[in-house]
Design an enzyme around this catalytic site. Structure first.
Site, PDB file in Angstrom:
ATOM      1  N   ASP A 153       0.852  -1.194   0.000  1.00  0.00           N
ATOM      2  CA  ASP A 153       0.000   0.000   0.000  1.00  0.00           C
ATOM      3  C   ASP A 153       0.885   1.241   0.000  1.00  0.00           C
ATOM      4  O   ASP A 153       2.063   1.172   0.342  1.00  0.00           O
ATOM      5  CB  ASP A 153      -0.898   0.016   1.260  1.00  0.00           C
ATOM      6  CG  ASP A 153      -2.172   0.840   1.068  1.00  0.00           C
ATOM      7  OD1 ASP A 153      -2.057   2.055   0.808  1.00  0.00           O
ATOM      8  OD2 ASP A 153      -3.262   0.272   1.176  1.00  0.00           O
TER       9      ASP A 153
ATOM     10  N   GLY B 260     -13.591   6.853  -1.975  1.00  0.00           N
ATOM     11  CA  GLY B 260     -14.051   7.594  -0.805  1.00  0.00           C
ATOM     12  C   GLY B 260     -15.550   7.527  -0.711  1.00  0.00           C
ATOM     13  O   GLY B 260     -16.191   6.813  -1.474  1.00  0.00           O
TER      14      GLY B 260
ATOM     15  N   TYR C  28     -16.291   6.871 -10.785  1.00  0.00           N
ATOM     16  CA  TYR C  28     -15.787   5.771  -9.943  1.00  0.00           C
ATOM     17  C   TYR C  28     -16.422   4.454 -10.398  1.00  0.00           C
ATOM     18  O   TYR C  28     -15.747   3.429 -10.551  1.00  0.00           O
ATOM     19  CB  TYR C  28     -16.124   6.091  -8.482  1.00  0.00           C
ATOM     20  CG  TYR C  28     -15.935   4.954  -7.498  1.00  0.00           C
ATOM     21  CD1 TYR C  28     -14.681   4.614  -7.017  1.00  0.00           C
ATOM     22  CD2 TYR C  28     -17.038   4.241  -7.026  1.00  0.00           C
ATOM     23  CE1 TYR C  28     -14.524   3.578  -6.098  1.00  0.00           C
ATOM     24  CE2 TYR C  28     -16.888   3.216  -6.106  1.00  0.00           C
ATOM     25  CZ  TYR C  28     -15.630   2.889  -5.650  1.00  0.00           C
ATOM     26  OH  TYR C  28     -15.480   1.868  -4.745  1.00  0.00           O
TER      27      TYR C  28
ATOM     28  N   LYS D 154     -14.736   1.072 -12.271  1.00  0.00           N
ATOM     29  CA  LYS D 154     -14.911  -0.286 -11.733  1.00  0.00           C
ATOM     30  C   LYS D 154     -15.424  -1.222 -12.830  1.00  0.00           C
ATOM     31  O   LYS D 154     -15.005  -2.375 -12.920  1.00  0.00           O
ATOM     32  CB  LYS D 154     -15.892  -0.270 -10.558  1.00  0.00           C
ATOM     33  CG  LYS D 154     -15.340   0.357  -9.277  1.00  0.00           C
ATOM     34  CD  LYS D 154     -14.300  -0.538  -8.628  1.00  0.00           C
ATOM     35  CE  LYS D 154     -13.881  -0.042  -7.255  1.00  0.00           C
ATOM     36  NZ  LYS D 154     -12.662  -0.724  -6.780  1.00  0.00           N
TER      37      LYS D 154
ATOM     38  N   GLU E 178     -15.330   9.335   4.468  1.00  0.00           N
ATOM     39  CA  GLU E 178     -16.114   8.372   5.238  1.00  0.00           C
ATOM     40  C   GLU E 178     -17.487   8.152   4.605  1.00  0.00           C
ATOM     41  O   GLU E 178     -18.039   9.024   3.962  1.00  0.00           O
ATOM     42  CB  GLU E 178     -16.273   8.829   6.698  1.00  0.00           C
ATOM     43  CG  GLU E 178     -17.044  10.117   6.912  1.00  0.00           C
ATOM     44  CD  GLU E 178     -16.205  11.372   6.703  1.00  0.00           C
ATOM     45  OE1 GLU E 178     -15.115  11.275   6.115  1.00  0.00           O
ATOM     46  OE2 GLU E 178     -16.672  12.440   7.118  1.00  0.00           O
ATOM     47  N   LYS E 179     -18.021   6.931   4.817  1.00  0.00           N
ATOM     48  CA  LYS E 179     -19.339   6.578   4.284  1.00  0.00           C
ATOM     49  C   LYS E 179     -20.423   6.918   5.309  1.00  0.00           C
ATOM     50  O   LYS E 179     -20.118   7.226   6.462  1.00  0.00           O
ATOM     51  CB  LYS E 179     -19.382   5.080   3.986  1.00  0.00           C
ATOM     52  CG  LYS E 179     -18.286   4.604   3.043  1.00  0.00           C
ATOM     53  CD  LYS E 179     -18.800   4.633   1.633  1.00  0.00           C
ATOM     54  CE  LYS E 179     -17.766   4.136   0.637  1.00  0.00           C
ATOM     55  NZ  LYS E 179     -17.504   2.738   0.705  1.00  0.00           N
TER      56      LYS E 179
ATOM     57  N   GLN F  62     -33.584   8.615   0.911  1.00  0.00           N
ATOM     58  CA  GLN F  62     -32.748   7.760   0.054  1.00  0.00           C
ATOM     59  C   GLN F  62     -32.379   6.490   0.833  1.00  0.00           C
ATOM     60  O   GLN F  62     -32.136   6.555   2.034  1.00  0.00           O
ATOM     61  CB  GLN F  62     -31.510   8.508  -0.463  1.00  0.00           C
ATOM     62  CG  GLN F  62     -30.446   8.893   0.543  1.00  0.00           C
ATOM     63  CD  GLN F  62     -30.689  10.245   1.210  1.00  0.00           C
ATOM     64  OE1 GLN F  62     -31.813  10.668   1.401  1.00  0.00           O
ATOM     65  NE2 GLN F  62     -29.610  10.909   1.599  1.00  0.00           N
TER      66      GLN F  62
HETATM   67  P1  NAD Z   1      -9.582   2.114   1.458  1.00  0.00           P
HETATM   68  O1  NAD Z   1      -9.496   3.458   0.791  1.00  0.00           O
HETATM   69  O2  NAD Z   1      -9.579   2.060   2.930  1.00  0.00           O
HETATM   70  O3  NAD Z   1      -8.425   1.177   0.920  1.00  0.00           O
HETATM   71  C1  NAD Z   1      -7.875   1.316  -0.346  1.00  0.00           C
HETATM   72  C2  NAD Z   1      -6.374   1.332  -0.177  1.00  0.00           C
HETATM   73  O4  NAD Z   1      -5.771   1.454  -1.466  1.00  0.00           O
HETATM   74  C3  NAD Z   1      -5.880   2.523   0.669  1.00  0.00           C
HETATM   75  O5  NAD Z   1      -5.164   2.077   1.802  1.00  0.00           O
HETATM   76  C4  NAD Z   1      -4.986   3.280  -0.283  1.00  0.00           C
HETATM   77  O6  NAD Z   1      -3.844   3.872   0.327  1.00  0.00           O
HETATM   78  C5  NAD Z   1      -4.599   2.205  -1.280  1.00  0.00           C
HETATM   79  N1  NAD Z   1      -4.146   2.805  -2.519  1.00  0.00           N
HETATM   80  C6  NAD Z   1      -4.791   3.765  -3.237  1.00  0.00           C
HETATM   81  N2  NAD Z   1      -4.037   4.112  -4.271  1.00  0.00           N
HETATM   82  C7  NAD Z   1      -2.900   3.374  -4.202  1.00  0.00           C
HETATM   83  C8  NAD Z   1      -1.734   3.303  -4.990  1.00  0.00           C
HETATM   84  N3  NAD Z   1      -1.579   4.086  -6.065  1.00  0.00           N
HETATM   85  N4  NAD Z   1      -0.754   2.435  -4.631  1.00  0.00           N
HETATM   86  C9  NAD Z   1      -0.894   1.659  -3.517  1.00  0.00           C
HETATM   87  N5  NAD Z   1      -1.982   1.678  -2.744  1.00  0.00           N
HETATM   88  C10 NAD Z   1      -2.972   2.530  -3.079  1.00  0.00           C
HETATM   89  O7  NAD Z   1     -10.885   1.413   0.864  1.00  0.00           O
HETATM   90  P2  NAD Z   1     -11.665   0.110   1.352  1.00  0.00           P
HETATM   91  O8  NAD Z   1     -12.952   0.541   1.915  1.00  0.00           O
HETATM   92  O9  NAD Z   1     -10.765  -0.770   2.125  1.00  0.00           O
HETATM   93  O10 NAD Z   1     -11.990  -0.558  -0.072  1.00  0.00           O
HETATM   94  C11 NAD Z   1     -11.178  -1.576  -0.659  1.00  0.00           C
HETATM   95  C12 NAD Z   1     -11.664  -1.836  -2.069  1.00  0.00           C
HETATM   96  O11 NAD Z   1     -13.058  -2.191  -2.060  1.00  0.00           O
HETATM   97  C13 NAD Z   1     -11.547  -0.631  -3.002  1.00  0.00           C
HETATM   98  O12 NAD Z   1     -11.159  -1.074  -4.273  1.00  0.00           O
HETATM   99  C14 NAD Z   1     -12.955  -0.099  -3.072  1.00  0.00           C
HETATM  100  O13 NAD Z   1     -13.200   0.590  -4.281  1.00  0.00           O
HETATM  101  C15 NAD Z   1     -13.774  -1.363  -2.958  1.00  0.00           C
HETATM  102  N6  NAD Z   1     -15.124  -1.093  -2.412  1.00  0.00           N
HETATM  103  C16 NAD Z   1     -15.255  -0.719  -1.100  1.00  0.00           C
HETATM  104  C17 NAD Z   1     -16.516  -0.454  -0.603  1.00  0.00           C
HETATM  105  C18 NAD Z   1     -16.708  -0.037   0.830  1.00  0.00           C
HETATM  106  O14 NAD Z   1     -17.857   0.169   1.219  1.00  0.00           O
HETATM  107  N7  NAD Z   1     -15.671   0.088   1.631  1.00  0.00           N
HETATM  108  C19 NAD Z   1     -17.652  -0.567  -1.441  1.00  0.00           C
HETATM  109  C20 NAD Z   1     -17.461  -0.932  -2.764  1.00  0.00           C
HETATM  110  C21 NAD Z   1     -16.195  -1.215  -3.243  1.00  0.00           C
END
Ligand code: NAD
Length: 349
Positions: free
Chosen positions: A38, A82, A155, A159, A197-198, A224
């Site tokens: 990361d 985000g 976003y 995906k 944050e969500k 919503q």
């Molecule tokens: P998060 O933002 O906490 O984790 C994502 C991580 O990716 C972060 O730690 C960030 O530093 C790292 N990252 C971003 N760009 C980077 C780069 N260039 N090089 C290395 N690391 C990098 O998000 P999360 O909630 O843990 O989500 C994880 C995955 O699940 C993501 O792909 C997100 O799109 C997907 N997702 C999450 C949710 C949710 O509700 N949390 C919903 C739908 C999809």
């Protein structure tokens, strides 16, 4: 280099994030040797990974460094993401698309070179067409409804592009790719302030910060709808899907739909505080969204089943403790910070 001979090996990309941190912990508990990668460390605890590589997955050299062997399992969670305050304002669209697409392009090229056999990709409910999510009471998020595509955010478009990229690598290079469409994951150690944050975390924070007798602000009219999946069930679904034979994208989400107004009232009830709600204009995304779990049930013989309130209680307790700064279970380096700040404040006084 640690001796990995006897253990199954896993690589978690995005290990410093919310879901990645929990996933690493679970893989370790299950006996894996785990490498995490990361840009940043986990915010709220030390990573449980055996090895943690710090670097940027937009850089093909770093990506190659991470994928220097054919891990038994690879989990790709890294993304520029985000909450509504980040994704839906339009201000970050170019970065979101460029950064996340580059990460996925690099990872698949290097995974193929390293002869990775099985890779998991975290997609999102944000890929579903906006036209099926206009009625808050009857959103359609069945997997087969993804096309004709019309996500409501860039976003979501990224995906969708990356889902197709993983499927193409599966088709052309024999790589086993598993794709989850996560629906709003929440829980302890998730971002709870700062704009990314969500809704559950944002509401827990607002309630924890509010003075009894006051009110909290909610974006939109509160009608919503969404569903929210607690992190433990997200990890369970992730592992089951990653190891399954099911080849198409699958929802990993809760089917317990709730309006944002009702979610706020539930958090207020959990807090035991006497608080009102003020609805104010703000980004809200689609009108309604819920996880359709018909397919996950048949594909994996499993679906999330725990009630929302259970996860919300644990999350509220954790955020309330963060807000009040009275956590006692943190590593020493984090607990040391207030002392350092007090020392600085003393110097300034
Ligand atoms: P998060 O933002 O906490 O984790 C994502 C991580 O990716 C972060 O730690 C960030 O530093 C790292 N990252 C971003 N760009 C980077 C780069 N260039 N090089 C290395 N690391 C990098 O998000 P999360 O909630 O843990 O989500 C994880 C995955 O699940 C993501 O792909 C997100 O799109 C997907 N997702 C999450 C949710 C949710 O509700 N949390 C919903 C739908 C999809």
């Amino acid at each position: 280099m640690a001796n990995t001979d006897m253990k199954r090996t896993a690589l978690v990309l995005g290990a410093g994030g919310f879901i990645g941190g929990h996933l690493v912990r679970r893989l370790k508990a299950d006996g894996f040797w785990v490498r995490g990668a990361d840009l940043k460390d986990n915010e709220f605890s030390e990573s449980a990974a055996d090895e943690f590589l710090h670097g940027d997955l937009r850089d093909p050299h770093f990506t190659k460094f991470c994928l220097d062997r054919p891990f038994d399992e690879v989990y790709q969670l890294a993304a520029d993401m985000g909450g509504a305050g980040y994704i839906f304002t339009g201000e970050h669209d170019a970065d979101i698309m460029h950064n996340s697409a580059t990460i996925n392009l690099n990872i698949l090229a290097e995974a193929q070179r390293a002869r990775v056999k099985r890779i998991f990709y975290s997609s999102s409910a944000c890929i579903y067409p906006a036209y099926n999510q206009t009625d808050p009471d009857n959103p359609n998020c069945a997997e087969a409804s993804a096309y004709p595509a019309a996500p409501d955010s860039e976003y979501g478009w990224e995906k969708l592009f990356s889902e197709r990229l993983y499927k193409a690598y599966g088709r052309n290079y024999g790589m086993t790719c598993r794709i989850a469409r996560y629906h709003n994951i929440f829980g302890p150690e998730g971002t709870w302030r700062g704009g990314k944050e969500k809704a559950p975390a944002a509401i827990c924070r607002k309630v924890a910060e509010a003075r009894p007798g006051g009110f909290i602000e909610i974006w939109g009219d509160g009608a919503q709808t969404r569903s929210f999946l607690y992190i433990d069930e997200c990890i369970e679904g992730t592992l089951r899907l990653a190891r399954s034979n099911y080849e198409e994208p699958v929802n990993i989400g809760s089917s317990e739909m709730i309006s944002i107004g009702a979610l706020a009232r539930l958090v207020i009830a959990i807090s035991g505080k006497d608080l009102g709600i003020k609805f104010v204009p703000g980004p809200q995304g689609v009108r309604g969204r819920n996880s359709d779990n018909t397919l996950v049930r048949s594909a994996l013989g499993w679906a999330p089943s725990r009630p929302l309130e259970e996860g919300l209680r644990k999350t509220y307790a954790w955020i309330e403790a963060e807000v009040e700064g009275r956590r006692t279970d943190l590593p020493e380096r984090v607990n040391a910070v207030p002392g350092r700040l007090a020392a600085v404040a003393g110097q300034l006084a």
